[in-house]
Write an enzyme that holds these catalytic residues in place. Sequence first.
Site, PDB file in Angstrom:
ATOM      1  N   HIS A 155       0.921  -0.870  -0.366  1.00 13.20           N
ATOM      2  CA  HIS A 155       0.134   0.220  -0.220  1.00 13.20           C
ATOM      3  C   HIS A 155       1.000   1.579  -0.066  1.00 13.20           C
ATOM      4  O   HIS A 155       0.341   2.413  -0.623  1.00 13.20           O
ATOM      5  CB  HIS A 155      -0.949   0.121   1.148  1.00 13.20           C
ATOM      6  CG  HIS A 155       0.169   0.383   2.593  1.00 13.20           C
ATOM      7  ND1 HIS A 155       0.726  -0.611   3.136  1.00 13.20           N
ATOM      8  CD2 HIS A 155       0.175   1.663   3.062  1.00 13.20           C
ATOM      9  CE1 HIS A 155       1.069  -0.358   4.224  1.00 13.20           C
ATOM     10  NE2 HIS A 155       0.548   1.049   4.409  1.00 13.20           N
TER      11      HIS A 155
HETATM   12  C1  UD1 Z   1      -1.468   5.226   5.728  1.00 13.65           C
HETATM   13  C2  UD1 Z   1      -0.581   6.205   6.496  1.00 13.65           C
HETATM   14  C3  UD1 Z   1       0.563   5.058   5.917  1.00 13.65           C
HETATM   15  C4  UD1 Z   1       0.008   4.112   6.828  1.00 13.65           C
HETATM   16  C5  UD1 Z   1      -1.567   3.597   6.618  1.00 13.65           C
HETATM   17  C6  UD1 Z   1      -2.184   2.270   6.207  1.00 13.65           C
HETATM   18  C7  UD1 Z   1      -0.315   7.945   6.348  1.00 13.65           C
HETATM   19  C8  UD1 Z   1       0.336   9.354   5.557  1.00 13.65           C
HETATM   20  N1  UD1 Z   1      -0.337   6.829   5.352  1.00 13.65           N
HETATM   21  O1  UD1 Z   1      -1.685   5.408   4.471  1.00 13.65           O
HETATM   22  O2  UD1 Z   1       1.909   5.767   7.034  1.00 13.65           O
HETATM   23  O3  UD1 Z   1       1.139   2.889   6.753  1.00 13.65           O
HETATM   24  O4  UD1 Z   1      -2.568   4.560   6.816  1.00 13.65           O
HETATM   25  O5  UD1 Z   1      -2.751   1.829   5.709  1.00 13.65           O
HETATM   26  O6  UD1 Z   1      -0.812   8.909   7.088  1.00 13.65           O
HETATM   27  N2  UD1 Z   1      -9.193   5.028   1.823  1.00 13.65           N
HETATM   28  C9  UD1 Z   1     -10.520   4.410   1.512  1.00 13.65           C
HETATM   29  N3  UD1 Z   1     -10.996   3.852   3.443  1.00 13.65           N
HETATM   30  C10 UD1 Z   1     -10.057   4.294   4.071  1.00 13.65           C
HETATM   31  C11 UD1 Z   1      -9.005   4.869   4.441  1.00 13.65           C
HETATM   32  C12 UD1 Z   1      -8.113   5.232   3.156  1.00 13.65           C
HETATM   33  O7  UD1 Z   1     -10.942   3.971   0.339  1.00 13.65           O
HETATM   34  O8  UD1 Z   1     -10.960   3.736   5.174  1.00 13.65           O
HETATM   35  C13 UD1 Z   1      -8.390   5.378   0.098  1.00 13.65           C
HETATM   36  C14 UD1 Z   1      -8.790   6.779   0.228  1.00 13.65           C
HETATM   37  O9  UD1 Z   1      -8.900   7.070  -1.466  1.00 13.65           O
HETATM   38  C15 UD1 Z   1      -7.064   7.143   0.777  1.00 13.65           C
HETATM   39  C16 UD1 Z   1      -6.169   5.968   0.460  1.00 13.65           C
HETATM   40  O10 UD1 Z   1      -7.551   4.940   1.041  1.00 13.65           O
HETATM   41  O11 UD1 Z   1      -7.119   8.325  -0.333  1.00 13.65           O
HETATM   42  C17 UD1 Z   1      -5.146   6.433   0.884  1.00 13.65           C
HETATM   43  O12 UD1 Z   1      -5.624   6.561   2.902  1.00 13.65           O
HETATM   44  P1  UD1 Z   1      -4.392   7.635   3.239  1.00 13.65           P
HETATM   45  O13 UD1 Z   1      -5.141   7.595   5.112  1.00 13.65           O
HETATM   46  O14 UD1 Z   1      -4.119   9.126   2.855  1.00 13.65           O
HETATM   47  O15 UD1 Z   1      -3.374   7.060   3.490  1.00 13.65           O
HETATM   48  P2  UD1 Z   1      -2.683   5.292   3.635  1.00 13.65           P
HETATM   49  O16 UD1 Z   1      -2.445   5.411   2.224  1.00 13.65           O
HETATM   50  O17 UD1 Z   1      -3.699   4.781   4.421  1.00 13.65           O
END
Ligand code: UD1
Length: 359
Positions: free
Chosen positions: A206
């Site tokens: 991820h």
């Molecule tokens: C975040 C953390 C990362 C951690 C990871 C674990 C930061 C910078 N990154 O990355 O360090 O290892 O979480 O999972 O804080 N999304 C959903 N549903 C959710 C959450 C996210 O669909 O419940 C999707 C959204 O489209 C979003 C993307 O996932 O844009 C990324 O989510 P985000 O929280 O921005 O960062 P992660 O890649 O999950």
Amino acid sequence: MKKPRVINVVGARPNFVKVAPLVQEMRLRGIEQVLVHTGQHYDENMSGKFFEDFDLQAQEYLGVGSGTHAEQTARIMLAFEPVLLKYRPDWLVVVGDVNSTLACTLVASKLDVRVCHVEAGLRSYDRSMPEEINRVVTDALSQLLCTPSRDATENLLKEGIAPDRIRFVGNIMIDTLYRLLPRAKNSTVVRDLELEERRFCVATIHRASNVDDRDVLARLLDALRTISTYCLCVLPLHPRTRTRIDNFGLDTSGLRVVEPLGYLDFICLVSKARLVITDSGGLQEETSVLGIPCLTVRDNTERPITIWEGTNQLVGTDTACIVAAARKVLDEALPRPAKIEKWDGRTAERVVDALLDFD
Ligand code: UD1
């Protein structure tokens, strides 16, 4: 001695695993604490299931959701400031390196609330990782820095952080692992997915650097597909990775793609796997303690102790290198579970001791 009032913050999936034992320990010691969930992760799969597995309840939910780093960080700051003013705690406790960790630390620092960072001092020395920026800034602003390993303490000392702000407490994620492993063993996930113990591999991908670039993601999926021809790869798919695979039109045939799993099912799956291939931070630690080989598809790690003393290897993102490393590991016997200093299930106790002793 007057007990401090504490706000614990969680935002994203790995935070829930780290905060659960802290909340439990604070409850046991009669410390007044409020759990704030920023809502950085919000899906049932990424958040809800974990609150159930850990029996956690958030008193405040900020509902910030997704966005660019600036948007997400700014929204968390705006929503967290009134919550901090409402409770006026003696301490803010933050864990890990996600955007919620950084955003809440900034707010507390400006309002003169002391910050305790659990999992301080980890460094990949790669500033292209958003998590590295979050780690460096959070550590610079925290009054109490609780480190998981001696190398993390050394990193902080090299940055000029005063030794009396640092406590080597051990690894908080391993508290949760030891507490919940007996329950996790009852999970039926291996049977439900029609897998055979030690005949499959678990893969998670991820990290932005691995999924936001089409070529890198394609190379990783190619490697997993080849490995799957002799050891089936189960891929619980992070929503970010799923979106990228769809947008890039990439192929996951030959792999067993499943939804992100809750903690108990996931730990059960990993503990019965033959091999783990990942770019996650926490999984490098959990596999070391479980004695499962781990190939980390990155060029660096902020957790080198898992290489020196655990079961982890860095293999980069080249298809042939990953496949060769997997072949080698699959030919070898399973490694012994690692015994790492203070990764003993008692880190939460030491964090709370440090909070109570700090002046
Ligand atoms: C975040 C953390 C990362 C951690 C990871 C674990 C930061 C910078 N990154 O990355 O360090 O290892 O979480 O999972 O804080 N999304 C959903 N549903 C959710 C959450 C996210 O669909 O419940 C999707 C959204 O489209 C979003 C993307 O996932 O844009 C990324 O989510 P985000 O929280 O921005 O960062 P992660 O890649 O999950």
